[in-house]
Design a protein around this motif. Structure first.
Motif, short mmCIF file in Angstrom:
data_model
loop_
_atom_site.label_atom_id
_atom_site.label_comp_id
_atom_site.label_asym_id
_atom_site.label_seq_id
_atom_site.Cartn_x
_atom_site.Cartn_y
_atom_site.Cartn_z
N GLY A 1 0.81 -1.21 0.00
CA GLY A 1 0.00 0.00 0.00
C GLY A 1 0.83 1.26 0.00
N ALA A 2 1.94 1.26 0.77
CA ALA A 2 2.79 2.44 0.83
C ALA A 2 3.44 2.74 -0.51
N VAL A 3 3.75 1.69 -1.28
CA VAL A 3 4.42 1.87 -2.57
C VAL A 3 3.42 2.14 -3.69
N LEU A 4 2.36 1.33 -3.77
CA LEU A 4 1.43 1.45 -4.88
C LEU A 4 0.29 2.43 -4.60
N GLY A 5 -0.07 2.62 -3.31
CA GLY A 5 -1.12 3.55 -2.97
C GLY A 5 -2.50 2.99 -3.26
N PRO A 6 -3.55 3.78 -2.95
CA PRO A 6 -4.93 3.34 -3.20
C PRO A 6 -5.29 3.46 -4.68
N THR A 7 -4.77 2.56 -5.47
CA THR A 7 -4.91 2.61 -6.93
C THR A 7 -5.50 1.30 -7.45
N PHE A 8 -5.90 1.33 -8.71
CA PHE A 8 -6.36 0.09 -9.34
C PHE A 8 -5.18 -0.85 -9.63
N LEU A 9 -3.96 -0.32 -9.74
CA LEU A 9 -2.79 -1.19 -9.86
C LEU A 9 -2.60 -2.00 -8.58
N ALA A 10 -2.78 -1.36 -7.41
CA ALA A 10 -2.70 -2.09 -6.15
C ALA A 10 -3.80 -3.15 -6.08
N ALA B 1 -5.13 -4.71 -8.62
CA ALA B 1 -4.78 -5.79 -9.54
C ALA B 1 -3.68 -6.68 -8.95
N PHE B 2 -2.65 -6.07 -8.39
CA PHE B 2 -1.53 -6.87 -7.88
C PHE B 2 -1.95 -7.72 -6.68
N LEU B 3 -2.63 -7.13 -5.72
CA LEU B 3 -3.03 -7.89 -4.54
C LEU B 3 -4.04 -8.98 -4.88
N LEU C 1 -2.64 -5.75 -17.93
CA LEU C 1 -1.63 -5.98 -16.89
C LEU C 1 -2.12 -7.01 -15.86
N THR C 2 -3.43 -7.06 -15.61
CA THR C 2 -3.97 -8.07 -14.69
C THR C 2 -3.80 -9.47 -15.27
N THR C 3 -4.03 -9.60 -16.59
CA THR C 3 -3.82 -10.89 -17.25
C THR C 3 -2.35 -11.31 -17.17
N THR C 4 -1.46 -10.36 -17.42
CA THR C 4 -0.02 -10.66 -17.34
C THR C 4 0.38 -11.10 -15.94
N LEU C 5 -0.12 -10.41 -14.94
CA LEU C 5 0.19 -10.79 -13.56
C LEU C 5 -0.32 -12.19 -13.24
N LEU C 6 -1.52 -12.53 -13.70
CA LEU C 6 -2.07 -13.86 -13.44
C LEU C 6 -1.20 -14.95 -14.06
N VAL C 7 -0.69 -14.71 -15.25
CA VAL C 7 0.19 -15.69 -15.90
C VAL C 7 1.49 -15.85 -15.10
N LEU C 8 2.04 -14.74 -14.63
CA LEU C 8 3.31 -14.78 -13.91
C LEU C 8 3.18 -15.46 -12.54
N ASP D 1 5.64 -2.07 -18.42
CA ASP D 1 5.70 -3.53 -18.44
C ASP D 1 6.76 -4.06 -17.48
N GLY D 2 7.86 -3.33 -17.34
CA GLY D 2 8.92 -3.78 -16.44
C GLY D 2 8.45 -3.88 -15.00
N LEU D 3 7.62 -2.94 -14.58
CA LEU D 3 7.08 -2.97 -13.22
C LEU D 3 6.16 -4.17 -13.04
N VAL D 4 5.32 -4.43 -14.01
CA VAL D 4 4.39 -5.56 -13.93
C VAL D 4 5.16 -6.89 -13.84
N VAL D 5 6.18 -7.04 -14.68
CA VAL D 5 6.98 -8.28 -14.66
C VAL D 5 7.73 -8.42 -13.34
N LEU D 6 8.25 -7.33 -12.82
CA LEU D 6 8.95 -7.37 -11.53
C LEU D 6 8.01 -7.81 -10.42
N LEU D 7 6.82 -7.25 -10.38
CA LEU D 7 5.87 -7.60 -9.32
C LEU D 7 5.48 -9.08 -9.39
N GLY D 8 5.11 -9.56 -10.58
CA GLY D 8 4.67 -10.94 -10.72
C GLY D 8 5.78 -11.94 -10.47
N THR D 9 6.97 -11.68 -11.02
CA THR D 9 8.10 -12.61 -10.84
C THR D 9 8.59 -12.61 -9.40
#
Length: 541
Positions: free
Chosen positions: A48-57, A59-61, A148-155, A215-223
């Motif tokens: 939460g501190a890094v991503l904040g109250p966002t739709f990216l947060a 998706a990742f969580l 990006l949500t699909t990419t995260l699910l695959v990773l 894309d680099g951030l998404v790959v880093l989070l999922g991996t």
């Protein structure tokens, strides 16, 4: 099962030794579970501190939770409840070598099923991504969020296999009554994810939303998330080898009668774990309709999970082998005694947690909201969710210990019935929360759904256990009365603390300085009152 209604002459001494052993094992599990759960809460705080109250947060969580929910289809938390009694019985009847072979054969089958589910998760990832991004505005932003949500699910899909391996390793250690490493290993996963978030902040900055995420951030989070689970699984495999068992694949599970019986019980138990997992996914999808809603909900849910983990799960992890042995021997008296002891410990953990979380929900939310999360609206939403789930955690603890006690009797129909109630209640009520205004009201309504579902499930398992151990007493009345007295003794202190933190405007430091000593004082008063009442009343017979 054949039952023994009267205690044997040496039963009181055996029960005394078992209680002492259970207390020591429960303390060990509780300490390491506390480490794991606190780091689990911290990882959500860091996200939460890094991503904040966002739709990216969101998706990742959400995507990082999907593999553990998918693994629940293999049996999830139920796996230990079925595997532990099977391995305990095999150790008593066939020895270590044959039991190790049984575990390897079970592992082979379950890992293959988990791999198939991981592949299925990849195939359905676009549909899941659609359901998790319904709150994003239509157009280019939603398309980016779905991609990006699909990419995260695959990773993160390999985590399904890794969680299965980790759960098998933990169950093997539990069957050998070795609890510390199995309870501590999840903390390494949490630390790994926090390091991933630190790397994301350094390399890509903080507060990015779905439309701005490279894309680099998404790959880093999922991996990074998947590698963290791999470390957890590796430690559990190491722990399995230390107790003389193994998870290495081997042929022959189709021809091993013990392996087939255990697999059949797991298959019949799928609904017990899969239905609550499906219910939780519905809650995630509904909370994802609020910007940062998954973050708030999961942060409050992590707080809610902590007392249950320290109480019900720690205690039943230690008491399950004894319950299983009593059930297998047909000793109803010893089984009932172990159940009452475990239930008393759950009340001792859950009741103080309830009054503390409800009374100090505001300071807790203020302390947890950091970085991009530090807004008045989010703190208010988090405080309200913590208060509601603070009540729900007591029902969840009773449900957890009750279903584990039923599983010790190889009863899967009762826990399945309770899981069905949780699923139906959540599926019916959670979507109705979308009619509630977005933001704090909607998130609080979702937490209320959790409370209602947990309470209904707890009631069901208690009724079933009452039937199973009759005519023995279901509750230790002395311990129950002592718990109520302890809560009453703690309430004035907690009420004073809530008033002080609610009226003073000294910031988080003042809240900590006020809440910490008052919380410790409240716990001390609870224990003193509990001890005073318990020692003056006779226990259940």
């Amino acid at each position: 099962m054949t039952t023994t209604l009267r205690p044997t002459p040496d039963a009181p001494e055996r029960v005394r030794r078992r209680r002492a052993s259970t207390a020591r094992s429960s303390a060990t599990v509780a300490v390491w579970t506390l480490v794991s759960r606190v780091t689990g809460l911290l990882r959500v705080v860091v996200v939460g501190a890094v991503l904040g109250p966002t739709f990216l947060a969101n998706a990742f969580l959400a995507t990082n939770t999907v593999p553990s929910l998918t693994y629940s289809v293999v049996a999830g938390p139920v796996l230990a409840l079925v595997v532990v009694p099977a391995v305990v019985g095999s150790l008593a009847e066939r020895g270590v070598a044959e039991s190790a072979l049984l575990l390897r054969r079970l592992s082979t089958r379950l890992v293959l099923i988990a791999a198939a589910l991981a592949l299925l998760l990849v195939l359905v990832s676009p549909a899941l991504a659609w359901s998790l991004t319904l709150g994003v505005s239509a157009g280019a932003e939603r398309e980016q969020a779905q991609r990006l949500t699909t990419t995260l699910l695959v990773l993160v899909s390999p985590q399904v296999v890794l969680y299965t391996v980790a759960a098998l390793g933990a169950a093997a250690q539990q069957a050998r009554e070795r609890f510390a490493l199995a309870a501590a290993a999840p903390a390494l996963e949490n630390v790994g994810l926090m390091l991933t978030m630190v790397a994301a902040a350094v390399l890509h900055g903080s507060g990015r939303d779905a439309a701005e995420a490279p894309d680099g951030l998404v790959v880093l989070l999922g991996t990074g998330a998947t590698l963290s689970v791999a470390v957890h699984a590796a430690v559990q495999v190491f722990g399995t080898s230390r107790v003389g068992l193994s998870l290495r694949p081997v042929r022959g599970w189709r021809t091993d009668p013990a392996a087939r019986r255990t697999a059949d019980r797991l298959r019949s138990s799928v609904a017990v774990a899969a239905l609550p997992a499906g219910a939780f996914y519905v809650l995630l999808a509904c909370s994802a309709t609020v910007r940062g809603g998954v973050l708030v909900f999961q942060m409050a849910y992590s707080v809610y999970s902590l007392p249950a983990a320290l109480g019900a799960r720690s205690i039943t992890t230690a008491v399950l082998p004894g319950l299983s042995a009593a059930a297998k021997a047909g000793d109803r008296w010893r089984y009932a005694s172990s159940w009452r002891q475990a239930f008393s410990y759950v009340l001792m953990a859950g009741v103080p947690a309830l009054v503390l979380l409800v009374g100090f929900s505001g300071p807790a939310a203020d302390l947890l909201a950091n970085g991009e999360l530090r807004t008045p609206e989010l703190i208010a939403a988090l405080a309200a969710c913590i208060a509601v789930l603070g009540v729900a955690q007591l029902s969840a603890g009773v449900h957890e210990i009750g279903r584990q006690a039923l599983f010790a009797r190889l009863d899967v129909s009762g826990p399945r019935r309770a899981g069905t109630v949780v699923f139906v209640a959540t599926v019916l009520l959670a979507p109705a929360c979308l009619l509630v205004p977005t933001g704090t009201p909607r998130l609080v309504a979702l937490c209320a759904v959790v409370l209602l579902a947990d309470t209904a499930a707890a009631a069901i398992v208690l009724v079933l256990l009452r039937r199973a151990i009759r005519p023995a007493a279901l509750l230790d009345r002395a311990s129950t009365a002592a718990t109520a007295a302890g809560a009453l003794a703690a309430l004035p202190v907690i009420g004073a603390g809530a008033v002080l933190t609610g009226t003073a405007d000294g910031g988080r430091l003042l809240d900590v300085l006020v809440v910490t000593p008052l919380a410790l004082l409240a716990v001390a008063l609870f224990l003193l009152a509990w001890t005073a009442v318990r020692t003056r009343l006779p226990g259940a017979r």
